[in-house]
Write a protein that holds these residues in place. Structure first.
Motif, PDB file in Angstrom:
ATOM      1  N   TYR A 104      59.922  30.918 -13.328  1.00  0.00           N
ATOM      2  CA  TYR A 104      59.759  30.029 -12.169  1.00  0.00           C
ATOM      3  C   TYR A 104      60.241  28.624 -12.516  1.00  0.00           C
ATOM      4  O   TYR A 104      60.272  28.213 -13.675  1.00  0.00           O
ATOM      5  CB  TYR A 104      58.292  29.973 -11.744  1.00  0.00           C
ATOM      6  N   LYS A 105      60.571  27.876 -11.457  1.00  0.00           N
ATOM      7  CA  LYS A 105      61.050  26.510 -11.633  1.00  0.00           C
ATOM      8  C   LYS A 105      59.967  25.537 -11.176  1.00  0.00           C
ATOM      9  O   LYS A 105      59.463  25.641 -10.060  1.00  0.00           O
ATOM     10  CB  LYS A 105      62.325  26.297 -10.819  1.00  0.00           C
ATOM     11  N   SER A 106      59.630  24.581 -12.044  1.00  0.00           N
ATOM     12  CA  SER A 106      58.550  23.638 -11.741  1.00  0.00           C
ATOM     13  C   SER A 106      59.035  22.203 -11.846  1.00  0.00           C
ATOM     14  O   SER A 106      59.876  21.877 -12.684  1.00  0.00           O
ATOM     15  CB  SER A 106      57.372  23.828 -12.711  1.00  0.00           C
ATOM     16  N   ASN A 107      58.469  21.355 -10.994  1.00  0.00           N
ATOM     17  CA  ASN A 107      58.665  19.909 -11.091  1.00  0.00           C
ATOM     18  C   ASN A 107      57.300  19.264 -11.357  1.00  0.00           C
ATOM     19  O   ASN A 107      56.295  19.667 -10.777  1.00  0.00           O
ATOM     20  CB  ASN A 107      59.234  19.328  -9.795  1.00  0.00           C
ATOM     21  N   TRP A 111      52.018  13.250 -14.120  1.00  0.00           N
ATOM     22  CA  TRP A 111      50.778  13.893 -14.569  1.00  0.00           C
ATOM     23  C   TRP A 111      50.243  13.197 -15.817  1.00  0.00           C
ATOM     24  O   TRP A 111      51.018  12.769 -16.676  1.00  0.00           O
ATOM     25  CB  TRP A 111      51.030  15.367 -14.868  1.00  0.00           C
ATOM     26  N   TRP A 112      48.933  13.103 -15.914  1.00  0.00           N
ATOM     27  CA  TRP A 112      48.316  12.350 -17.008  1.00  0.00           C
ATOM     28  C   TRP A 112      47.548  13.289 -17.918  1.00  0.00           C
ATOM     29  O   TRP A 112      46.536  13.861 -17.501  1.00  0.00           O
ATOM     30  CB  TRP A 112      47.374  11.310 -16.407  1.00  0.00           C
ATOM     31  N   PRO A 113      47.973  13.497 -19.191  1.00  0.00           N
ATOM     32  CA  PRO A 113      49.178  12.976 -19.818  1.00  0.00           C
ATOM     33  C   PRO A 113      50.297  14.018 -19.809  1.00  0.00           C
ATOM     34  O   PRO A 113      50.041  15.205 -19.949  1.00  0.00           O
ATOM     35  CB  PRO A 113      48.717  12.730 -21.253  1.00  0.00           C
ATOM     36  N   SER A 114      51.529  13.539 -19.673  1.00  0.00           N
ATOM     37  CA  SER A 114      52.680  14.448 -19.698  1.00  0.00           C
ATOM     38  C   SER A 114      53.847  13.868 -20.497  1.00  0.00           C
ATOM     39  O   SER A 114      54.944  14.426 -20.475  1.00  0.00           O
ATOM     40  CB  SER A 114      53.148  14.765 -18.280  1.00  0.00           C
ATOM     41  N   TYR A 115      53.613  12.735 -21.161  1.00  0.00           N
ATOM     42  CA  TYR A 115      54.656  12.156 -22.014  1.00  0.00           C
ATOM     43  C   TYR A 115      54.400  12.574 -23.458  1.00  0.00           C
ATOM     44  O   TYR A 115      53.271  12.549 -23.917  1.00  0.00           O
ATOM     45  CB  TYR A 115      54.652  10.633 -21.911  1.00  0.00           C
ATOM     46  N   PRO A 116      55.430  12.971 -24.187  1.00  0.00           N
ATOM     47  CA  PRO A 116      56.839  13.144 -23.808  1.00  0.00           C
ATOM     48  C   PRO A 116      57.029  14.345 -22.876  1.00  0.00           C
ATOM     49  O   PRO A 116      56.258  15.291 -22.907  1.00  0.00           O
ATOM     50  CB  PRO A 116      57.532  13.388 -25.155  1.00  0.00           C
ATOM     51  N   ALA A 117      58.126  14.285 -22.090  1.00  0.00           N
ATOM     52  CA  ALA A 117      58.389  15.346 -21.116  1.00  0.00           C
ATOM     53  C   ALA A 117      58.694  16.662 -21.822  1.00  0.00           C
ATOM     54  O   ALA A 117      59.445  16.704 -22.788  1.00  0.00           O
ATOM     55  CB  ALA A 117      59.559  14.939 -20.236  1.00  0.00           C
ATOM     56  N   GLU A 118      58.100  17.734 -21.310  1.00  0.00           N
ATOM     57  CA  GLU A 118      58.349  19.061 -21.875  1.00  0.00           C
ATOM     58  C   GLU A 118      59.619  19.664 -21.261  1.00  0.00           C
ATOM     59  O   GLU A 118      59.919  19.424 -20.085  1.00  0.00           O
ATOM     60  CB  GLU A 118      57.147  19.972 -21.601  1.00  0.00           C
ATOM     61  N   PRO A 119      60.338  20.476 -22.029  1.00  0.00           N
ATOM     62  CA  PRO A 119      61.645  20.989 -21.571  1.00  0.00           C
ATOM     63  C   PRO A 119      61.521  22.228 -20.680  1.00  0.00           C
ATOM     64  O   PRO A 119      62.101  23.277 -20.957  1.00  0.00           O
ATOM     65  CB  PRO A 119      62.349  21.308 -22.889  1.00  0.00           C
ATOM     66  N   ILE A 120      60.783  22.116 -19.593  1.00  0.00           N
ATOM     67  CA  ILE A 120      60.563  23.267 -18.715  1.00  0.00           C
ATOM     68  C   ILE A 120      61.768  23.506 -17.809  1.00  0.00           C
ATOM     69  O   ILE A 120      62.637  22.637 -17.659  1.00  0.00           O
ATOM     70  CB  ILE A 120      59.303  23.073 -17.846  1.00  0.00           C
ATOM     71  N   ASN A 121      61.782  24.659 -17.186  1.00  0.00           N
ATOM     72  CA  ASN A 121      62.780  24.973 -16.175  1.00  0.00           C
ATOM     73  C   ASN A 121      62.411  24.182 -14.920  1.00  0.00           C
ATOM     74  O   ASN A 121      61.572  24.582 -14.140  1.00  0.00           O
ATOM     75  CB  ASN A 121      62.759  26.483 -15.891  1.00  0.00           C
ATOM     76  N   GLY A 122      63.039  23.036 -14.754  1.00  0.00           N
ATOM     77  CA  GLY A 122      62.710  22.135 -13.665  1.00  0.00           C
ATOM     78  C   GLY A 122      62.816  20.707 -14.157  1.00  0.00           C
ATOM     79  O   GLY A 122      63.515  20.413 -15.128  1.00  0.00           O
ATOM     80  N   VAL A 123      62.104  19.796 -13.478  1.00  0.00           N
ATOM     81  CA  VAL A 123      62.182  18.365 -13.805  1.00  0.00           C
ATOM     82  C   VAL A 123      60.791  17.853 -14.133  1.00  0.00           C
ATOM     83  O   VAL A 123      59.823  18.135 -13.420  1.00  0.00           O
ATOM     84  CB  VAL A 123      62.766  17.557 -12.630  1.00  0.00           C
ATOM     85  N   VAL A 124      60.693  17.081 -15.220  1.00  0.00           N
ATOM     86  CA  VAL A 124      59.447  16.405 -15.567  1.00  0.00           C
ATOM     87  C   VAL A 124      59.689  14.902 -15.552  1.00  0.00           C
ATOM     88  O   VAL A 124      60.529  14.399 -16.295  1.00  0.00           O
ATOM     89  CB  VAL A 124      58.925  16.830 -16.954  1.00  0.00           C
ATOM     90  N   ILE A 125      58.979  14.217 -14.681  1.00  0.00           N
ATOM     91  CA  ILE A 125      58.942  12.755 -14.682  1.00  0.00           C
ATOM     92  C   ILE A 125      57.565  12.407 -15.247  1.00  0.00           C
ATOM     93  O   ILE A 125      56.552  12.485 -14.554  1.00  0.00           O
ATOM     94  CB  ILE A 125      59.101  12.178 -13.256  1.00  0.00           C
ATOM     95  N   SER A 126      57.519  12.042 -16.523  1.00  0.00           N
ATOM     96  CA  SER A 126      56.236  11.935 -17.221  1.00  0.00           C
ATOM     97  C   SER A 126      55.470  10.685 -16.805  1.00  0.00           C
ATOM     98  O   SER A 126      55.972   9.814 -16.093  1.00  0.00           O
ATOM     99  CB  SER A 126      56.473  11.921 -18.732  1.00  0.00           C
ATOM    100  N   ASP A 127      54.238  10.570 -17.297  1.00  0.00           N
ATOM    101  CA  ASP A 127      53.384   9.431 -16.949  1.00  0.00           C
ATOM    102  C   ASP A 127      53.847   8.135 -17.597  1.00  0.00           C
ATOM    103  O   ASP A 127      53.307   7.064 -17.289  1.00  0.00           O
ATOM    104  CB  ASP A 127      51.926   9.714 -17.324  1.00  0.00           C
ATOM    105  N   LYS A 128      54.836   8.174 -18.463  1.00  0.00           N
ATOM    106  CA  LYS A 128      55.414   6.948 -19.023  1.00  0.00           C
ATOM    107  C   LYS A 128      56.377   6.298 -18.032  1.00  0.00           C
ATOM    108  O   LYS A 128      56.644   5.094 -18.116  1.00  0.00           O
ATOM    109  CB  LYS A 128      56.167   7.295 -20.314  1.00  0.00           C
ATOM    110  N   PHE A 129      56.869   7.094 -17.079  1.00  0.00           N
ATOM    111  CA  PHE A 129      57.891   6.649 -16.137  1.00  0.00           C
ATOM    112  C   PHE A 129      57.469   5.404 -15.366  1.00  0.00           C
ATOM    113  O   PHE A 129      58.195   4.406 -15.283  1.00  0.00           O
ATOM    114  CB  PHE A 129      58.197   7.800 -15.162  1.00  0.00           C
ATOM    115  N   GLN A 130      56.264   5.416 -14.791  1.00  0.00           N
ATOM    116  CA  GLN A 130      55.858   4.340 -13.882  1.00  0.00           C
ATOM    117  C   GLN A 130      55.237   3.138 -14.574  1.00  0.00           C
ATOM    118  O   GLN A 130      55.003   2.103 -13.947  1.00  0.00           O
ATOM    119  CB  GLN A 130      54.883   4.875 -12.830  1.00  0.00           C
ATOM    120  N   LYS A 131      54.948   3.256 -15.896  1.00  0.00           N
ATOM    121  CA  LYS A 131      54.264   2.174 -16.608  1.00  0.00           C
ATOM    122  C   LYS A 131      55.274   1.107 -17.019  1.00  0.00           C
ATOM    123  O   LYS A 131      55.923   1.193 -18.064  1.00  0.00           O
ATOM    124  CB  LYS A 131      53.539   2.737 -17.831  1.00  0.00           C
TER     125      LYS A 131
END
Length: 849
Positions: A104-107, A111-131
């Motif tokens: 499956y493909k996930s975005n 999400w807290w915590p999700s940094y560093p971004a995991e290499p899933i099938n999809g897109v991860v915009i980690s919680d470091k993005f907005q800080k």
């Protein structure tokens, strides 16, 4: 076949108590659309209610002791510093890891915590993005590993909003009188700007992905409501006494604005999905908005979490979701199993949660595997061995925000001290997790280690938890020792020790003194938990009307606590008002569906009303929810089935049938004829549990038939297994300590109270003509309490045998006892012949002939 899609939206700290009035006014139309077309209910949180821990439990279906995220900050991989918590702390696979493995493909966004971004099938915009930095002169460099895949970096990095980009037009909907604020002295607009910009960045990334990408599962997390609550909830209506009128008028709209803005962002997301998408909106906990708000936070770890309420919110709609229906018993750990079930995937047996099947129109039986964590294959996980080199975490902005919100203290300048304190905080959080799971042994083990730490660590919080555990173990001297340690410590925190003091007094057998402590507290400030404690003590003292009033006061102050409604239901059962009992039991179950004690009291009320079939169902539910520790429900269910059978057979039998392994207890007040009854049973061939350590004397010339462990039954009742299929003597005050997993036939000896007390006075070498009136009153209350206790315990049957009758008409008494016990092998003639009427001494004048 239509493709299954699920959009999970997290609103940190969202609370129905605030949402409700806004829905009624039409100010949250997007959420109302979900409720009208789906299901909704309370979402129960966990202990301690710290967001990174809770949102990881949402993602894994596991409690923090299993998934490994234990706080807001953690030790750096090289153990030489501290940093905000990262995805490296997680040691269990999440829903997106599992979905990746299954193709499956996930975005994932924010999400807290999700940094560093995991290499899933999809897109991860980690919680470091907005800080980002609040200072326009400082660059806010976005690390490359904050986004996956890396080729999305340029597309998303410019979607970030910065606090200095927030204009007056952005601020005024939240603070209409913002022009009155002196921004040199007051940082409130800066706080609002930072939180607003961060969450706008999350929303920008989420909507971009909704518009431009294909996905099966998408999760978006917002901390907007939570962070504004920590800064502005004290100004929310109604006005608190210690908030100035001017500040109240300036800031009173901020919280309402936060919810409305969150709903606007939800509305946009709903525009970007199709009708085949299942949408879930939920929060990890609620937030106090009434009199229990705290204006000045105490100096304890993560103090703002003290205002987190037990219940958050949950709402969902989708193609297979029921419409406009309330569901119950939801917990954070249930989300991941529910999502797996939605995608027709098996649930890990090592997950602590369960799928919420009640939300679906049609649902097949869930499937299970032992653990997703034990499977080999590609789960798109981070390389833990490479964590030291891969984390670009000079994240001062996140640290400053956590400090400003009060979640962490500013780290000590000495890095060694900061590391030590962080280690202790994480261990303490783990101890609190075990405490919340009722694993008191593991919790205590950690806490005892912590109190041995060097003197620079404030140990008062550890002692507080040790008091809680000691009270659970009924180790009241230990609890008193820890209470003394807190009072003698140099802690800077003023702890409310009234609860501990009162609970210790109650445990040591001084209910009136404990009640005095609680009434002193309630006279200072209304508090629902104090009213609940007062109700519990009044209930214990068999003052049910007073208990009812106390529980009603608790409910008035906090109407969504299930235990308050359950307690009131129990009161109504004792008062004989069974319909009211049913109503409050149902309310308790609506608040927490999986609450065995509430189902049990519902069963009691229905049984009293004669509704045996539904009573049996209630007992079955209680037993199913707690099969290891709720034997009372199993026995109650069996009793109802036997009553139904007796009714259909019309047999006329008065007592329940003889049970395998039943225990015959001879009880009564001291000197009420219990030794005589034990002698009769022994002569009749009933096995007796006695050690014969207490020898016959002039008071009991034929023996006492006692068993020494009985005297310590309040501390240890495990020896009761030796009493199965035997008789044992247990005096009336100790009956309440019987283990509920056994069935008991109790022969309760009665005797004129004047005779009982006179006999006791002679035995103690006191003047038999002096009647201690307080003792007489105490005995009368005890006898009343025994009747009430017997009625509550499904495993207990009781007959009353008068001592005078046993001496003067032993044939009738023996016939009654034998029928009650249910054994036709007893030698009734031997039982009768052993009675010696000459031993009827110390007669009351009113019964002498």
């Amino acid at each position: 076949m239509k493709k299954k899609k699920v959009l999970l939206i997290g609103w940190d700290a969202a609370d129905w108590q605030i949402i409700g009035p806004l829905l009624a006014k039409g100010e949250m139309p997007a959420l109302k659309r979900i409720i009208d077309n789906g299901v909704f209910g309370n979402m129960s949180t966990m202990n301690p209610p710290y967001s990174p821990m809770l949102w990881t439990s949402v993602a894994t279906g596991k409690t923090p002791d299993k998934h490994g995220v234990l706080g807001f900050i953690e030790l750096m991989p090289d153990l030489k510093g501290i940093q905000p918590v990262t995805a490296y702390s997680r040691k269990s696979r999440t829903i997106w890891n599992i979905l990746h493995n299954k193709g499956y493909k996930s975005n994932l966004v924010g999400w807290w915590p999700s940094y560093p971004a995991e290499p899933i099938n999809g897109v991860v915009i980690s919680d470091k993005f907005q800080k980002v930095s609040t200072d326009p002169t400082k660059p806010s460099v976005l690390p490359e590993d904050a986004i996956h895949p890396k080729d999305k970096y340029d597309e998303f990095k410019d979607l970030r909003m910065f606090p200095y980009e927030v204009t007056s037009e952005h601020v005024l909907p939240f603070i209409p009188r913002a022009k009155e604020i002196d921004q040199e002295k007051n940082k409130s607009i800066q706080i609002l700007s930072r939180v607003l910009s961060h969450n706008t960045s999350v929303h920008n990334a989420a909507t971009r992905l909704l518009r431009t990408s294909e996905w099966d599962f998408m999760a978006v997390y917002y901390d907007f409501i939570d962070h504004l609550c920590h800064s502005f909830m004290k100004y929310y209506p109604p006005k608190l006494d210690n908030v100035s009128q001017h500040e109240y008028e300036v800031y009173q709209d901020v919280i309402k604005g936060a919810y409305r803005f969150q709903d606007m962002m939800l509305e946009r997301k709903l525009e970007l999905i199709d009708e085949d998408t299942t949408v879930i909106v939920m929060s990890d906990h609620g937030y106090e908005s009434g009199d229990r708000r705290i204006v000045k936070m105490p100096n304890v770890q993560a103090a703002p979490a003290l205002e987190h309420r037990q219940f958050g919110m949950f709402a969902a709609m989708g193609p297979n979701i029921k419409k406009n229906e309330k569901i119950f018993g939801l917990g954070l750990i249930d989300i991941a199993p529910t999502l797996l079930h939605l995608f027709d995937l098996p649930i890990g047996r090592d997950m602590d949660g369960k799928p919420v099947l009640e939300m679906f129109k049609e649902s097949k039986k869930p499937s299970f595997i032992d653990s997703w964590d034990d499977l080999d294959g590609d789960f798109a996980e981070l390389d833990k061995d490479n964590s030291n080199s891969s984390v670009e975490f000079s994240d001062q902005e996140t640290m400053e925000q956590l400090i400003e919100l009060g979640y962490i203290e500013r780290p000590d300048e000495k890095i060694e001290t900061a590391i030590l304190k962080t280690k202790c905080d994480l261990k303490h959080n783990l101890a609190r997790v075990y405490l919340g799971k009722k694993d008191y042994a593991r919790s205590k083990e950690i806490l005892l280690e912590l109190i041995k730490e060097e003197a620079s660590i404030d140990k008062a919080p550890y002692y507080m938890d040790l008091i809680t555990i000691s009270l659970k173990y009924k180790e009241y001297d230990e609890a008193e020792k820890y209470l003394k340690a807190i009072r003698e410590s140099e802690t800077s925190v003023v702890y409310n020790l009234f609860f501990s003091e009162a609970d210790i007094l109650l445990g040591k057998g001084f209910p009136e003194k404990a009640l005095k402590v609680y009434r002193a507290i309630i006279s200072l400030k209304p508090n629902p938990e104090v009213w609940y404690k007062i109700g519990e003590i009044e209930y214990l003292l068999i003052r049910f009307e007073e208990a009812k009033i106390a529980f009603e006061n608790a409910i008035e102050l906090e109407p969504d606590r299930a235990k308050y409604h359950r307690a009131l239901a129990e009161c109504y059962v004792e008062l004989g008002e069974y319909e009211e009992a049913v109503e409050y039991a149902f309310t308790s179950i609506e608040l927490v569906k999986f609450y065995p004690a509430a189902h049990f009291v519902l069963g009691r009320a229905l049984e009293k009303m004669g509704d045996l079939e539904n009573a049996k169902l209630a007992y079955e539910t209680a037993e199913r929810l707690q099969p290891q520790n709720y034997e009372r429900s199993k026995i109650a269910k069996e009793n109802v089935a036997e009553l139904q059978s007796l009714s259909s057979e019309n047999s006329g039998r008065e007592y329940l049938k003889h049970s395998e392994d039943q225990i015959v207890v001879v009880s009564g007040l001291p000197r009420s004829g219990t030794s005589l009854m034990m002698q009769m049973l022994a002569k009749g061939g009933q096995q007796i549990l006695t050690d014969e350590n207490r020898k016959a004397d002039t008071s009991n010339p034929k023996g006492y038939y006692e068993y020494d462990p009985v005297m310590n039954i309040h501390k240890d009742n495990s020896w009761l297994s030796e009493a199965k299929n035997k008789s044992v003597k247990i005096v009336a005050p100790l009956l309440k300590y019987l283990d509920a997993k056994y069935r008991y036939k109790i022969i309760f000896m009665t005797r004129d109270l004047n005779e009982v007390v006179k006999s006791q006075q002679i035995m103690r070498g006191k003047d038999p003509e002096t009647m201690p009136l307080r003792l007489m009153d105490s005995y009368q209350n005890l006898l009343k309490g025994v009747k009430i206790w017997k009625d509550r315990e499904p495993g207990v049957e009781m007959i009353y045998v008068d001592y005078k009758d046993a001496l003067e008409t032993p044939e009738d008494v023996v016939s009654k006892v034998v029928e009650f016990i249910g054994k036709d092998t007893l030698d009734t003639q031997a039982m009768v012949s052993c009675v010696d009427k000459k031993l009827y001494r110390n007669r009351s004048k009113k019964v002498e002939k």
